[in-house]
Motif scaffolding. Structure first.
Motif, short mmCIF file in Angstrom:
data_model
loop_
_atom_site.label_atom_id
_atom_site.label_comp_id
_atom_site.label_asym_id
_atom_site.label_seq_id
_atom_site.Cartn_x
_atom_site.Cartn_y
_atom_site.Cartn_z
N TYR B 429 -0.77 -3.26 -5.62
CA TYR B 429 0.57 -3.23 -5.03
C TYR B 429 0.42 -3.54 -3.56
O TYR B 429 -0.66 -3.45 -3.00
CB TYR B 429 1.21 -1.84 -5.19
N ILE B 474 5.43 8.86 -9.78
CA ILE B 474 6.64 8.07 -9.53
C ILE B 474 6.69 6.85 -10.44
O ILE B 474 7.74 6.50 -10.98
CB ILE B 474 6.69 7.64 -8.05
N LEU B 475 5.55 6.21 -10.63
CA LEU B 475 5.55 5.00 -11.44
C LEU B 475 5.47 5.32 -12.93
O LEU B 475 5.47 4.42 -13.76
CB LEU B 475 4.38 4.09 -11.05
N GLY B 476 5.40 6.62 -13.23
CA GLY B 476 5.38 7.01 -14.63
C GLY B 476 4.16 6.50 -15.38
O GLY B 476 4.24 6.07 -16.53
N LEU B 522 15.95 -0.93 -8.99
CA LEU B 522 15.08 0.23 -9.14
C LEU B 522 14.85 0.92 -7.79
O LEU B 522 14.50 2.09 -7.74
CB LEU B 522 13.74 -0.19 -9.74
N TYR B 525 10.99 -1.06 -5.20
CA TYR B 525 10.31 -2.32 -4.90
C TYR B 525 11.13 -3.12 -3.88
O TYR B 525 12.35 -3.21 -3.98
CB TYR B 525 10.13 -3.16 -6.15
N ARG B 548 13.23 8.39 -3.38
CA ARG B 548 12.74 8.90 -4.67
C ARG B 548 12.25 10.33 -4.57
O ARG B 548 12.44 11.13 -5.46
CB ARG B 548 11.53 8.08 -5.13
#
Lengths: 164, 854
Positions: B429, B474-476, B522, B525, B548
């Motif tokens: 990322y 957070i990103l599951g 979302l 991003y 978030r």
């Protein structure tokens, strides 16, 4: 196969369409079924080598692909069409252009480019599922069987997200 | 002026077009606040710009209209008559602009009817709102005077002549973007070709391939450069504007500009123009006091506004400082109460810094009189909005009676930004580097570990608890988070939090590509990008992440009332800490390192007794620090697969420093406790309680890249060039700059003194002797009287370096005289005075500290 190759293989599709008023569709196979895509939005067919997955994205979104310097969002047609069967591999992609944004639709294989006319068009059968009906633009009867033409807008639409 | 006018016309045309669509809305729904707000801003901007373009007719119309529109905006509704008047005004503005474009000047004629109608409408509206008796039965339907709407001026189509012939052309951003995209693709293809060529060497191809490679790199540079322009374009018109505004308001204002050669994206320059103008107007109107007040307060009669621009780790920071009265905190408090910006108790409890934030709220102005310049409550909210929309920040520092400093920090470009690339669960990322404060390793059982406060993860960072965004959560992601992770400390607006990452992979320049609608919804991003190896990575959005984890991102600006940076204060330096074999921790200022790479041992070899590595198709010299390498430059740990290498760019020629382990990046004061005993070490300092050796990069540069070092070394000298004639400044500054020095051209001795007074250091001053107000000799004498400037060598410059001049210069304590047309003599003198041998390691240390502090 990119657009020039497509054109070479199938002739000047656009010109033909303009003269006869007939409709040219690009056929694809998803989950063993045959579907059609409006030829105008199909840009190229390619094998994706690497896909970047996007956590938290809707399930039908496979991820992001670098298509010759453009980032396109890859969409799994199996999931979009509510098929239970997950595809074994999601590498064959049809790149489509929608409102200037690029997308890639995963398909099992690509079929021929066929020509249909308005007379071949049949009403969308009311017996197919609501989700499928939403994704379908028109249905044509051809010598090779019944071909539903998919509605690109609905395929890409956020609202049409349904658990597959 | 011509260019300015063209820019103004082009921009206003764009703006008019935008507003044009909103007029329709406004006509249908006069209570549409957004529409009227936009129209107001347009008229306000036009009025402001007209002031210094000397477009009197346009300014009068805009001013008259602004008063009415402002009233309409406040009331939130408009009468038909007012709507028609506003529409008539916009038409008139368009008419005048069209004439300006075709004829280069404002059309003859006057707008007194329109202005009278506007003023009458404003007066009646004002009187109504003042008497607070809005009688719905008798709306003040101000009849339009005959001829206002039907004036010959209304529509002037077909007059848009194309006879402007600029020396540059406007290219659509889309076109440049497209070229950039193609170039990026070309670079990737080139890299693939080179890869193939390496695997299957072919003599026939190697030559052309090499050329292709060079041309591609040049093309890449070129297209990047096409977007960059010196900030001069933005600063150029300021002196005139400041003078005129000062005169209008009866104030004496001096302007000191610095760093106008700083380059940034053209788009950025355009986006900065309005905010900068607004701030300067505010400084002059609210900040600087009247001459008599200043004298009474023990200040010089003339106020000083200093504007400077500088590159700062991937950012441009523009600093606007005045030495005026500072913000009136009491008034801000009162105004905040009247406007009901927060509850009374909250406001009563607020400290000064919190109160100062209110000046960025919409409709906030403490000026009691509406002047032609400012005080309509437009400005600071727009400034904040504009700057934040381009990923920048506005901060301000104020001290009562001493002045106010605004700092605008914006990225260099919107298109390309350095980003930190890191891995989470095997996927890479990116996050914009400007958001990253530091990266700290955190172990589950170490001192820096993640703790939980009622289920919310927190991270202890130097006695401060920082909320943690656990990216796995957070990103599951299902994967187990590794026990040994990195905490990347990120700033989003005023919120600071730590984001977990499995490891940091790289820092790369990335081209930000937008995401499609579904993904951008979302929130976490910011976009995606394609890395050098062709893979797509997602760019995380710090603000989205903060939201978030429940951090309030509403206070997007930091107010700093404690340190007004009039004299440069010593600030913490970002240091990279690492180990090189055994021995103490080593440190280097992060600003000196262009990036960090992990290089496989198999690419490292010894050539001619020196360690080298293949780097971007070229050999890059490598220096093994400490005892990473033994005699003969043999690496001490041959079994190791990868070595971290700090890459340093010396005048475009990189070299690498091989170390054994990167420990951390930290902000620390560079206080040298013990001066170094060996040439490679500046000295020792204490960082977080541990002794660390600060290395002298110059020493290694000299060893590895002697040629480049000499060139890079000249770059470190700052020269002030004083000449009242633009011709000579333009003639000489490029010569000095081409020799590698950093040159600041200055138009008068007074301006030079004011820059020096603000604590900017120069290594040498070259001054014309024959100047109005203060000549070169007096300038030199004044410098020698001040202990701070006494040691700066001064060289005199005259058209004819005759005997009399040499004598006078000597008497004034100058170090030499050069002829204005003697290019070689100029450079020889510079080199002579700035003897390279004076460049010792302690000088470097001083310079580093000064650079960081400035």
């Amino acid at each position: 196969m990119n657009r020039p190759e497509l054109d070479r293989k199938y002739g000047a599709i656009k010109a033909e369409k303009a003269s006869s008023g007939r409709i040219v569709i690009f056929t694809i196979y998803v989950g063993g079924e045959k579907f059609g895509l409006p030829i105008d939005c199909v840009k190229t067919v390619f094998h994706s080598t690497s896909i970047t997955s996007v956590p938290l994205a809707p399930r039908r979104m496979i991820g992001l692909i670098n298509l010759r310097g453009h980032v396109v969002t890859a969409i799994c047609l199996n999931r979009s069409l509510g098929m239970n069967k997950a595809p074994s591999n999601e590498t064959l992609m049809v790149a489509v252009d929608h409102n200037g944004e690029g997308f890639a639709l995963s398909v099992e294989k690509v079929g021929d480019v066929i020509e249909v006319s308005d007379e071949d068009r049949i009403p969308i059968p009311s017996t197919i599922s609501a989700l499928r009906r939403k994704m379908t633009d028109a249905v044509y009867r051809t010598s090779g069987g019944i071909v539903p033409v998919l509605n690109i807008q609905s395929l890409l639409d956020t609202d049409s997200e349904l658990a597959a | 002026m011509e260019e300015l006018l063209n820019d103004f016309l082009a921009e206003t045309a764009d703006h008019l077009e935008q507003v044009g669509t909103q007029i329709v809305h406004f006509e249908q729904d006069p209570s549409d606040r957004a529409a009227i707000g936009n129209i107001f801003r347009l008229v306000h901007t036009i009025k402001g710009t007209c002031g210094f373009l000397e477009l009197n007719r346009l300014e009068k119309v805009a001013h008259a209209a602004e008063t009415l529109i402002s009233l309409v905006r406040e009331e939130g509704r408009a009468e038909t008559a007012h709507v028609s008047l506003i529409l008539a005004t916009l038409d008139r503005i368009r008419f005048i602009l069209d004439n300006l474009e075709s004829g280069g000047k404002e059309p003859d004629g006057h707008d007194s009817e329109l202005i009278a109608a506007l003023e009458a409408a404003a007066a009646s509206a004002k009187c109504r709102s003042a008497s607070n008796a809005a009688d719905p039965a008798h709306p003040a339907t101000q009849a339009l005077p005959e001829g206002v709407l039907t004036a010959d001026a209304v529509i002037a189509s077909g007059t848009s002549a194309q006879n402007r012939e600029p020396s540059s052309i406007r290219v659509a951003v889309g076109t440049i973007e497209r070229i950039m995209r193609l170039v990026s693709e070309l670079v990737l293809t080139r890299n693939q070709l080179l890869e193939i060529a390496r695997a299957q060497p072919n003599e026939d191809f190697s030559g052309p391939l090499q050329r292709l490679s060079t041309v591609t790199s040049d093309l890449q540079d070129g297209i990047m450069h096409a977007r960059m322009q010196p900030i001069e374009r933005l600063f150029g018109p300021l002196p005139r504007m400041v003078r005129d505004l000062g005169q209008d308001l009866g104030k004496k204002v001096e302007l000191a500009i610095e760093g106008s050669d700083t380059e940034l994206d053209r788009q950025m320059i355009d986006l900065l123009r309005d905010p900068l103008t607004h701030i300067i107007r505010n400084c002059i109107d609210h900040g600087i006091e009247l001459p008599q007040d200043r004298l009474a307060a023990g200040k010089s009669a003339a106020g000083v506004i200093s504007i400077s621009a500088a590159h700062e780790a991937g950012h441009i920071s523009v600093r606007i400082a005045d030495d005026g009265r500072g913000l009136d905190v009491k008034r801000i408090r009162e105004k905040a109460l009247t406007l009901g910006l927060s509850t009374d108790e909250d406001i009563a409890r607020m400290g000064n810094d919190e109160l100062c934030r209110f000046i960025f709220s919409p409709g906030f102005s403490t000026a009691s009189n509406v002047t032609n310049v400012s005080g309509r409550g437009i400005g600071m909210d727009v400034v904040r909005e504009n700057i934040e929309s381009i990923g920048g920040t506005v901060s301000l520092a104020t001290a009562p009676g001493r002045g106010t400093t605004f700092i605008l920090k914006v990225p260099l470009t919107l298109a390309i930004a350095p980003a930190l690339i890191f891995e989470i669960a095997g996927q890479r990322y990116a996050i914009a580097q400007h958001a990253v404060v530091e990266a700290v390793s955190c172990m589950q059982d170490g001192i820096s570990r993640i703790q939980f406060a009622q289920g919310a993860p927190m991270f202890e960072l130097r006695d401060q608890l920082v909320p943690v965004a656990d990216m796995h959560m957070i990103l599951g992601l299902d994967n187990e988070a590794p026990s040994n992770r990195l905490a990347v400390v990120v700033r989003a607006g005023s919120a600071t939090f730590a984001m977990t990452a499995d490891n940091v992979a790289d820092v790369q320049e990335i081209v930000v590509k937008p995401l499609d609608r579904t993904l951008s919804h979302l929130g976490i991003y910011a976009g995606s990008t394609i890395l050098g190896d062709g893979s797509v990575v997602l760019i995380l959005n710090p603000n989205g992440l903060a939201a978030r984890i429940g951090l309030d991102g509403s206070n997007q600006f930091r107010v700093d009332t404690t340190q007004l940076d009039l004299p440069p204060e010593k600030k913490a330096t970002s240091l990279i800490l690492f180990r090189a074999g055994e021995g103490a921790l080593k440190a280097l200022p992060l600003s000196l390192i262009s990036r960090i790479e992990s290089i496989g041992s198999r690419y490292i070899s010894v050539a001619d007794g020196q360690l080298v590595v293949t780097h971007r198709e070229a050999l890059m010299p490598l220096i093994a620090l400490g005892n990473c390498a033994g005699p003969g430059n043999r690496l001490t740990d041959p079994s190791r697969e990868n070595w971290p290498v700090l890459i340093v760019g010396v005048g475009g020629e990189p070299m690498g420093l091989l170390v054994s382990e990167i420990v951390d990046i930290t902000d620390s004061f560079l206080d040298i406790d013990i001066a170094g005993a060996t040439p490679a070490i500046i000295g020792s300092t204490t960082i977080r309680g541990e002794a660390a050796e600060v290395l002298d990069l110059a020493h290694y540069m000299k060893t590895a890249r002697p040629g480049a070092f000499e060139r890079g070394h000249a770059r470190r000298f700052r020269i002030m060039l004083v000449d009242d004639k633009l011709f000579f400044r333009d003639l000489l500054a490029p010569i000095i700059s081409a020799a590698g020095y950093e040159v600041t051209p200055v138009a008068s001795a007074a301006e030079g003194l004011s820059i020096l007074k603000r604590g900017v250091n120069f290594d040498l001053i070259v001054t014309d002797v024959d100047m109005p107000d203060m000549d070169g000799y007096s300038f030199a004498r004044e410098l020698s009287e001040n202990p701070r400037t006494r040691n700066i060598p001064v060289i005199a410059m005259d058209a004819h370096a005759g005997k009399a001049v040499v004598e006078a210069a000597h008497n004034a304590g100058m170090r030499g005289v050069i002829g204005k047309f003697d290019r070689q003599g100029l450079l020889t003198s510079l080199r002579g005075v700035l003897d390279a041998s004076a460049f010792t390691s302690s000088a470097l240390e001083k310079r580093l500290t000064a650079e960081k502090a400035a």
